[in-house]
Design a protein around this motif. Structure first.
Motif, PDB file in Angstrom:
ATOM      1  N   LEU A  18     -18.405  -6.181  11.954  1.00  0.00           N
ATOM      2  CA  LEU A  18     -18.095  -6.285  13.267  1.00  0.00           C
ATOM      3  C   LEU A  18     -16.871  -6.159  13.704  1.00  0.00           C
ATOM      4  O   LEU A  18     -16.343  -5.584  14.808  1.00  0.00           O
ATOM      5  CB  LEU A  18     -19.073  -7.256  14.067  1.00  0.00           C
ATOM      6  CG  LEU A  18     -20.633  -7.089  13.955  1.00  0.00           C
ATOM      7  CD1 LEU A  18     -21.212  -8.131  14.799  1.00  0.00           C
ATOM      8  CD2 LEU A  18     -21.163  -5.880  14.066  1.00  0.00           C
ATOM      9  N   ASN A  19     -15.948  -7.017  12.995  1.00  0.00           N
ATOM     10  CA  ASN A  19     -14.500  -7.084  13.103  1.00  0.00           C
ATOM     11  C   ASN A  19     -14.072  -7.391  11.873  1.00  0.00           C
ATOM     12  O   ASN A  19     -14.479  -7.856  10.958  1.00  0.00           O
ATOM     13  CB  ASN A  19     -14.317  -8.098  14.267  1.00  0.00           C
ATOM     14  CG  ASN A  19     -13.073  -7.853  14.957  1.00  0.00           C
ATOM     15  OD1 ASN A  19     -11.887  -6.845  14.451  1.00  0.00           O
ATOM     16  ND2 ASN A  19     -12.973  -8.222  16.171  1.00  0.00           N
ATOM     17  N   VAL A  20     -12.706  -6.916  11.790  1.00  0.00           N
ATOM     18  CA  VAL A  20     -11.923  -7.482  10.474  1.00  0.00           C
ATOM     19  C   VAL A  20     -10.647  -7.985  11.048  1.00  0.00           C
ATOM     20  O   VAL A  20     -10.003  -7.598  11.836  1.00  0.00           O
ATOM     21  CB  VAL A  20     -11.541  -6.148   9.785  1.00  0.00           C
ATOM     22  CG1 VAL A  20     -10.852  -6.375   8.357  1.00  0.00           C
ATOM     23  CG2 VAL A  20     -12.787  -5.172   9.399  1.00  0.00           C
ATOM     24  N   ILE A  67     -19.282  -8.670  -0.051  1.00  0.00           N
ATOM     25  CA  ILE A  67     -17.770  -9.069  -0.783  1.00  0.00           C
ATOM     26  C   ILE A  67     -17.250  -7.676  -1.090  1.00  0.00           C
ATOM     27  O   ILE A  67     -16.172  -7.642  -1.153  1.00  0.00           O
ATOM     28  CB  ILE A  67     -18.019 -10.172  -1.988  1.00  0.00           C
ATOM     29  CG1 ILE A  67     -16.568 -10.319  -2.273  1.00  0.00           C
ATOM     30  CG2 ILE A  67     -19.108  -9.465  -2.873  1.00  0.00           C
ATOM     31  CD1 ILE A  67     -16.877 -11.719  -3.258  1.00  0.00           C
ATOM     32  N   GLY A  68     -18.103  -6.964  -1.422  1.00  0.00           N
ATOM     33  CA  GLY A  68     -17.524  -5.497  -1.981  1.00  0.00           C
ATOM     34  C   GLY A  68     -16.776  -4.676  -0.595  1.00  0.00           C
ATOM     35  O   GLY A  68     -15.755  -4.245  -0.964  1.00  0.00           O
ATOM     36  N   ASP A  71      -4.209  -2.415   1.396  1.00  0.00           N
ATOM     37  CA  ASP A  71      -3.115  -2.973   0.209  1.00  0.00           C
ATOM     38  C   ASP A  71      -2.767  -4.284   0.456  1.00  0.00           C
ATOM     39  O   ASP A  71      -1.486  -4.621   0.786  1.00  0.00           O
ATOM     40  CB  ASP A  71      -1.956  -1.907   0.280  1.00  0.00           C
ATOM     41  CG  ASP A  71      -1.334  -2.074  -0.989  1.00  0.00           C
ATOM     42  OD1 ASP A  71      -1.946  -2.460  -1.692  1.00  0.00           O
ATOM     43  OD2 ASP A  71      -0.066  -1.752  -0.763  1.00  0.00           O
ATOM     44  N   VAL A  72      -3.814  -5.228   0.855  1.00  0.00           N
ATOM     45  CA  VAL A  72      -3.320  -6.817   0.973  1.00  0.00           C
ATOM     46  C   VAL A  72      -4.349  -7.715   0.057  1.00  0.00           C
ATOM     47  O   VAL A  72      -5.208  -7.016  -0.429  1.00  0.00           O
ATOM     48  CB  VAL A  72      -3.485  -7.144   2.431  1.00  0.00           C
ATOM     49  CG1 VAL A  72      -2.773  -6.412   3.313  1.00  0.00           C
ATOM     50  CG2 VAL A  72      -4.995  -6.934   3.036  1.00  0.00           C
ATOM     51  N   GLU A  73      -3.782  -9.040   0.032  1.00  0.00           N
ATOM     52  CA  GLU A  73      -4.704  -9.558  -0.638  1.00  0.00           C
ATOM     53  C   GLU A  73      -5.939  -9.882  -0.049  1.00  0.00           C
ATOM     54  O   GLU A  73      -6.136 -10.029   1.096  1.00  0.00           O
ATOM     55  CB  GLU A  73      -4.101 -11.174  -0.694  1.00  0.00           C
ATOM     56  CG  GLU A  73      -2.789 -11.312  -1.899  1.00  0.00           C
ATOM     57  CD  GLU A  73      -3.352 -10.998  -3.329  1.00  0.00           C
ATOM     58  OE1 GLU A  73      -4.448 -11.839  -3.507  1.00  0.00           O
ATOM     59  OE2 GLU A  73      -3.123 -10.039  -3.951  1.00  0.00           O
ATOM     60  N   PRO A  74      -7.211  -9.906  -0.869  1.00  0.00           N
ATOM     61  CA  PRO A  74      -8.529 -10.135  -0.177  1.00  0.00           C
ATOM     62  C   PRO A  74      -8.407 -11.423   0.712  1.00  0.00           C
ATOM     63  O   PRO A  74      -8.945 -11.321   1.680  1.00  0.00           O
ATOM     64  CB  PRO A  74      -9.390 -10.192  -1.376  1.00  0.00           C
ATOM     65  CG  PRO A  74      -8.671  -9.165  -2.405  1.00  0.00           C
ATOM     66  CD  PRO A  74      -7.051  -9.582  -2.338  1.00  0.00           C
ATOM     67  N   SER A  75      -7.845 -12.491   0.126  1.00  0.00           N
ATOM     68  CA  SER A  75      -8.002 -13.779   0.837  1.00  0.00           C
ATOM     69  C   SER A  75      -7.301 -13.860   2.073  1.00  0.00           C
ATOM     70  O   SER A  75      -7.526 -14.468   2.773  1.00  0.00           O
ATOM     71  CB  SER A  75      -7.119 -14.953  -0.166  1.00  0.00           C
ATOM     72  OG  SER A  75      -6.072 -14.365  -0.061  1.00  0.00           O
ATOM     73  N   ARG A  76      -6.442 -12.606   2.557  1.00  0.00           N
ATOM     74  CA  ARG A  76      -5.856 -12.730   3.778  1.00  0.00           C
ATOM     75  C   ARG A  76      -6.895 -11.806   4.846  1.00  0.00           C
ATOM     76  O   ARG A  76      -6.606 -12.033   5.981  1.00  0.00           O
ATOM     77  CB  ARG A  76      -4.667 -11.930   3.725  1.00  0.00           C
ATOM     78  CG  ARG A  76      -3.424 -12.890   3.043  1.00  0.00           C
ATOM     79  CD  ARG A  76      -2.283 -12.028   2.712  1.00  0.00           C
ATOM     80  NE  ARG A  76      -1.692 -11.523   4.075  1.00  0.00           N
ATOM     81  CZ  ARG A  76      -0.934 -10.664   4.457  1.00  0.00           C
ATOM     82  NH1 ARG A  76      -0.222 -10.120   3.353  1.00  0.00           N
ATOM     83  NH2 ARG A  76      -0.266 -10.391   5.536  1.00  0.00           N
ATOM     84  N   ILE A  77      -7.816 -11.430   4.304  1.00  0.00           N
ATOM     85  CA  ILE A  77      -9.127 -10.558   5.088  1.00  0.00           C
ATOM     86  C   ILE A  77     -10.173 -11.513   5.464  1.00  0.00           C
ATOM     87  O   ILE A  77     -10.672 -12.103   4.630  1.00  0.00           O
ATOM     88  CB  ILE A  77      -9.341  -9.131   4.057  1.00  0.00           C
ATOM     89  CG1 ILE A  77      -8.080  -8.386   4.135  1.00  0.00           C
ATOM     90  CG2 ILE A  77     -10.476  -8.609   5.076  1.00  0.00           C
ATOM     91  CD1 ILE A  77      -7.775  -7.576   5.229  1.00  0.00           C
ATOM     92  N   HIS A  78     -10.457 -11.422   6.638  1.00  0.00           N
ATOM     93  CA  HIS A  78     -11.791 -11.957   7.350  1.00  0.00           C
ATOM     94  C   HIS A  78     -12.631 -11.041   7.904  1.00  0.00           C
ATOM     95  O   HIS A  78     -11.965 -10.248   8.540  1.00  0.00           O
ATOM     96  CB  HIS A  78     -11.622 -13.316   7.964  1.00  0.00           C
ATOM     97  CG  HIS A  78     -12.943 -13.700   8.460  1.00  0.00           C
ATOM     98  ND1 HIS A  78     -13.748 -14.521   7.742  1.00  0.00           N
ATOM     99  CD2 HIS A  78     -13.531 -13.591   9.866  1.00  0.00           C
ATOM    100  CE1 HIS A  78     -14.853 -14.913   8.583  1.00  0.00           C
ATOM    101  NE2 HIS A  78     -14.613 -14.222   9.756  1.00  0.00           N
ATOM    102  N   ALA A 131      -9.431  -4.835   1.732  1.00  0.00           N
ATOM    103  CA  ALA A 131      -8.221  -5.343   1.258  1.00  0.00           C
ATOM    104  C   ALA A 131      -7.583  -4.292   0.603  1.00  0.00           C
ATOM    105  O   ALA A 131      -6.214  -3.991   0.541  1.00  0.00           O
ATOM    106  CB  ALA A 131      -8.686  -6.616   0.522  1.00  0.00           C
ATOM    107  N   SER A 132      -8.289  -3.601  -0.403  1.00  0.00           N
ATOM    108  CA  SER A 132      -7.487  -2.664  -1.175  1.00  0.00           C
ATOM    109  C   SER A 132      -7.265  -1.273  -0.267  1.00  0.00           C
ATOM    110  O   SER A 132      -5.905  -1.090  -0.609  1.00  0.00           O
ATOM    111  CB  SER A 132      -8.662  -2.172  -2.437  1.00  0.00           C
ATOM    112  OG  SER A 132      -8.378  -0.854  -2.665  1.00  0.00           O
ATOM    113  N   ALA A 133      -7.902  -1.031   0.528  1.00  0.00           N
ATOM    114  CA  ALA A 133      -7.649   0.175   1.397  1.00  0.00           C
ATOM    115  C   ALA A 133      -6.280  -0.305   1.995  1.00  0.00           C
ATOM    116  O   ALA A 133      -5.526   0.656   2.515  1.00  0.00           O
ATOM    117  CB  ALA A 133      -8.710   0.569   2.198  1.00  0.00           C
TER     118      ALA A 133
END
Ligand SMILES: [Mn+2]
Ligand SMILES: [Mn+2]
Ligand SMILES: [Mn+2]
Ligand SMILES: [Mn+2]
Lengths: 442, 442, 442, 442
Positions: A207-209, A176-177, A187-194, A183-185
């Protein structure tokens, strides 16, 4: 679980507990906990009481009907529990400081979950966890064991291999870190990142983002190799990666990978710290002391912001999220430590891995990764070998097996040095290693 | 092959060649060679002529009708060959000396087949081998390629992965050396000893040892941990193993395992040697010079005893035995480098392994090992990852891939150091690395 | 084994025994047997005595000092044995006749080792074998169990899975029969032929065929699809293969594959035979009766030629060869039933397979096949599933598990019919199925 | 996809299309389709126009701004599509009737997706799908191909193996039908039921069933073996299972498993039907004729209730749900046909399986099952072998490969019969099998 949830937290006197309390409070509507038992041992009694009082104040302020119980009697607490979380530290931070200081004398990384330190934390912790497993089988056989105690990968491996408990999950805040860092790098909301996580505990790769479902792996790699960005856990050095190496690796390493891919630099940092500010354990001891002073304040009825410096960021989110998803059969995806079951091709099916799972009432179901890229795979396999031998040493208390684990660890560079480090650490931790009954041949 | 056997030896001017000649002579009855072509390059012309003359004298003395041809034209030689052996050294011993000296400047093992040196020997050698493969496909498609050129494991991996040639075997004298060493340590005839070999080239283990078919593994382990015994290859340090480590490992490591399990001690030895007698390449350069002086003697018509000091003991036996067994479809068991095909469970089926095989006219068929013990397995898997990435770098000439290989090698301890070593070695070996066309970013 | 070899043959009163005796006599120089114990049960006493007398006459004639002992006391015989061979038939040929006649009433193949008959032979045999295994563990723990009792694949699977015995090999004459058939079809000496065998017992394929080490697979396939040629076991129908099917299959099936690839024709033959000459068991009963009449002749002191009609051709060669190679640590290649260990990729490592092995003093070591071609693989996997469920049913005596095995067998076409056949056969064989204690629900 | 979604439905004139339209309308808020292209071939022009008009009426009534385009020009339609669904039937129901009638003449199951019929539907369909794949690569390389065309498993296998397309999912309504059937049998809301699906298309098992996250597998098995309950697809016989067989199997079979576990009964039903009401294709032909009469009604502007009799229940839900989850990156779990990637241990990683997947914008990610129980596994593996050989035959048009596929199919009982059926079907379907250019040797 119809009559409300009973949660037991072993190592309840930990400085992390307020974060957990906060997480339970936030989720009360979905996760109606009626009893929370904080368990600790005699040596941790004072801390347990400080934490217990704070927890009660936090809960009272929140106005949720959670009963907090404090006890030194683990078995009393476990009776009919629904979830058991473990976050204890055998030998406390003093033992950790030894794990950090002894290896560096031999030119070897001294760290809580890697190298000789990781081995010894495992040797001290696994017998205790296996006893807890036996208690759970007897006293609350339907409960889920959610383990945060490090080395969480080795501990999960040991439980899967040497206990009859099936309902066990190992948890770490590293994935999660990483997600938050990405997300921070970006500059987007964490919820949009998988992130597609796969590997072992403290040896997990992204392996992928995806951003909104579309792969942004290449951009993340570029961003993370940019020296102006920092994507690492608070409690790990922010030493910059060699950009071309990360580009060629083609996946996102976690912060702990630095111990393997930047061993020399990390060792230099450790030696420098040991000679100046103190090792991480020593720094944390001070932080903890300060934290407990703050916790004592009878006015304090929220998680104090100072806790975040401690290094356990997102710990609460990871833990409460997992329990919530099991309880509510959410079928959402979370990275946890569980039986591989084919999810990662190059790891045996019966070994513990840290991988994205669908979280259900019946536990985590790992998502099939196929395989970790060839360049990243070998190190993961080597650490898995180490974890298996280390687990065996922890259970058998066999000197030779412990030496084998020490020698095959990739951070240890000599069988002779391995023996010296082993002998010194066995002597130093003697009190917490009752299974090693053979006299150490020093 | 009905009309007599044609053998082509690429790198025929090697100092090892007399041993090969001796082996062919000894086996002439079973292995009726009619033509032996010794091929070398312009730079090796003088040596080729010295060796060629000696070979002819040896053959004449033995009274066997083998025609020896000397040529610098590889393609002329290959026409309709039955067996092609490769034993060349791109860049000669000068390049090897650089492989040895550059890494130690960075505190990293400098060695011909392991660490940065092994990587660079692979980068120089693989493109040449793949060209030879193409020539074989065209000029002698039924020939067997028997490769001794190091790093033999990585070279076999590359041929299996990047060439269309199916008839390839990689050969090393380490396993036969281990067998001989065991026989000597146990004081029995070598023919009574059988060893279950499995692993990778220069990373092979003896999983079990039999005397007259009965396992004597435990006695061998006790013997080999006895400091008074010495079981190692001539060209590897005889540094003693930590007895409890080897007992717990429970299998027989090869001499090269010292680079991984005794890294510190081996590095110290290398540094000491570099400062005094010279690196192994430099020592061998002198030995070779003396050898060629001896070879020149027109009276000499046998393999001179001085060759044994060179380090290639049993080389002839391994090579001639293999060719003999293929030619005569012997179905005997020999340890060679070949496609895994399931023989070792934890290595992908399509990767090169060094494992006992039944040797038939259709080539080696690996014997199913099941698996390498868990403690030994991780390192093998890590080196296999390295070999795969290194092979890819050799074929593509891609800088990042080379950096990736360098960084994931377990003997290299930092991505930054990896880059420095890579850059210095790319510059130093520039002449022999035409595939690396990108300007090195130093 | 230094003081001479002790062999125990359980089911010593079998009509096959003279062939075994002949094999031992022929190999006496290499395989110095001092004691041969023929063991049988009360019901086989008369046959045992006839065979025993013949054996003694054969041995006397040969002039080799083998002591023949006859006994009904298995445990007495096993004491300190070196090899135990098993060739008994629980329920004798009467039981086999039921295995053949009952299924065809339901339109299903009735056969000794396939379909419902194979299942029931397994159910009757496995508990007895497992008792023998326990006796061996106790009375001669270093002995090798060489099992010929059918269904040899399922029996080996059961021993590997449900006994502690490690030294077990399953043996069948089908592979050697295939090799002999191929040699005969190609009109060459059998010793020049090598076949790559892989699959399961009575479901083995010849993946490749070599003449003097050169593949002749295509010619063999052409020859075997030539209606004028016959390549099959004596006791299996010689029904011709559809040539284009075999060409596309690209490997050599064994005779028993006809039960799966020619089910309709085989069933028709069985029904025809049952109505005329009798089932195979009934024919064999007559043959056996005649054989024992011949065996009784006190003048007879060799294996009588009439035995060959019985269907066990090459049985002696296979069995004695195997024992000889184990005893003398020959490292030659023989197809036997053993633990897969990775040799065939699509079969679990811990399952029994029939595959070429290197035969050593430590037992057979399977040769890595890679995989069986995709078209042939599925049937093999399905039969392996069946064998595993059938073994479990034999050990547990569980009705539902037996029904499961019956229904998933590919020769049985309906769960309802499976139940009917199961119930009728459980009743018919009741005497020999003590583990099925639940009353059959008919 | 920012400017609205473009969907292309190949085989748009299918009687199922109104259900798809209904599904798109219901989800319009989440899935804003702007263009829907219905594509068909000349022979289906009339039906396409009937369906197209109905679709337009339905959309107009719903008041959603979806533009419906009708075309016979597939390539025009595909330009820049976001999703391509395929639901065409090469040779229409006439061809299906032949697939059903010809095999039963030989005593073999005649069915659309199993046995000889399944093979021939594959032979006709796969070349067309592969052409569509090429068009997609060229005209809309970012589109997802969602295939419903049967045999959906074999088609997915072929696309994975013989096309460059990566974005492909195979879809079937069997799993959702099983879930609905279970919910109905247990009398609970379907949304409370979760089933662990794993296997192949039309050979999928429910490995476990949960109600509100708690396993109810045993109750479901009891319910489904209760003759008063019926859990099967509308278009498959409701023949009752043998209770003890299902209990021992321990997992939930799908309706199509009856063809394998109740072959005799299913064949009897087929023969009876063929002689009375007609085969399924013939029944469906009448149903379709009636449906199209209904569709023609210019007053009709909803999906008519009569469509449900057609047998495609939940088809709309499955299809629209999948597209919706891909488009919206939902990470929910759906059972689809995709690359195995380790999810099912006993199936090769590169083969198509039907398994629960997490559905993301990057496609389905399979959930690791570990393995299918041993008893169920063998049949799945055998059908996978068949599907692979059948796919190869479809692509190569090779007569022998087609015969091989036919013979190894477990519903075909003889290589000779296989040849006869093959020859008759090749002749009957000649028009739709241009790849089989060799004259059939009848
Ligand atoms: Mn952690
Ligand atoms: Mn070597
Ligand atoms: Mn047999
Ligand atoms: Mn379907």
């Amino acid at each position: 679980m119809s009559k409300g949830i009973k949660i037991v937290t072993i190592g309840g006197g930990s400085s992390y507990t307020p974060e957990l309390i906060e997480g339970f409070i936030k989720r009360y509507d979905e996760l109606p906990i009626t009893e929370l038992w904080l368990v600790d041992i005699e040596a941790g009694k004072e801390k347990l009481e400080i934490i217990g009082s704070l927890a009660k104040r936090m809960i009272q302020k929140a106005g949720v009907p959670i009963d907090v119980h404090l006890t030194l009697d683990r078995r009393e607490a476990l009776k009919d529990a629904d979830f058991v979380t473990t976050q204890f530290r055998v030998g406390l931070l003093d033992a950790r400081a030894k794990d950090e200081r002894i290896p560096i004398k031999y030119g070897v990384i001294g760290q809580e979950t890697n190298g000789p330190g990781g081995l010894f934390k495992g040797l001290r912790t696994i017998p205790v966890i296996l006893e807890i497993c036996k208690d759970i089988e007897e006293l609350c056989p339907n409960a889920w064991l959610v383990n945060f105690t490090n080395p969480a990968g080795m501990v999960t491996e040991a439980v899967l291999r040497y206990s009859n408990l099936k309902k066990v999950v190992g948890l770490c805040n590293v994935p999660i870190g990483m997600k938050m860092g990405i997300a921070s790098a970006m500059d987007v909301e964490p919820s949009r990142i998988h992130v597609d996580f796969a590997g072992l505990n403290h040896m997990v790769f992204g392996l992928n983002v995806y951003l909104d479902g579309v792969s942004i792996l290449d951009s993340v790699i570029e961003r993370m190799t940019d020296p102006n960005n920092e994507m690492t856990m608070k409690n790990i050095s922010g030493l910059a990666w060699e950009p071309d190496f990360i580009r060629a690796l083609g996946v996102i390493p976690c912060g702990y990978h630095r111990y393997y891919y930047k061993t020399s630099e990390m060792l230099a940092e450790e030696i420098e710290a040991a000679e100046t500010v103190g090792t991480r354990a020593e720094v944390v001891q001070k932080l903890e002391h300060e934290l407990f002073e703050i916790y004592k304040n009878p006015e304090l009825d929220i998680k104090p912001p100072q806790l975040e410096k401690r290094g356990g960021a997102f710990y609460s989110d990871a833990a409460c999220s997992l329990i919530n998803s099991i309880y509510n059969d959410k079928h959402d995806i979370q990275p946890v430590n569980t039986r591989n079951n084919g999810a990662i091709a190059s790891i045996p099916n019966d070994s513990a891995v840290e991988v994205n799972c669908v979280i259900t009432k019946e536990g985590p179901i790992p998502i099939a990764v196929g395989d970790i890229p060839v360049a990243a795979r070998g190190l993961v396999q080597q650490i898995k070998s180490f974890e298996r031998v280390a687990s065996e040493a922890a259970v058998t208390g066999d000197y030779q097996t412990a030496l084998l684990a020490m020698t095959i660890n990739p951070l240890v560079h000599s069988d002779k040095a391995a023996k010296q480090i082993l002998d010194e650490m066995l002597a130093a931790h003697k009190e917490y290693l009752p299974q090693f009954t053979q006299p150490v041949k020093v």
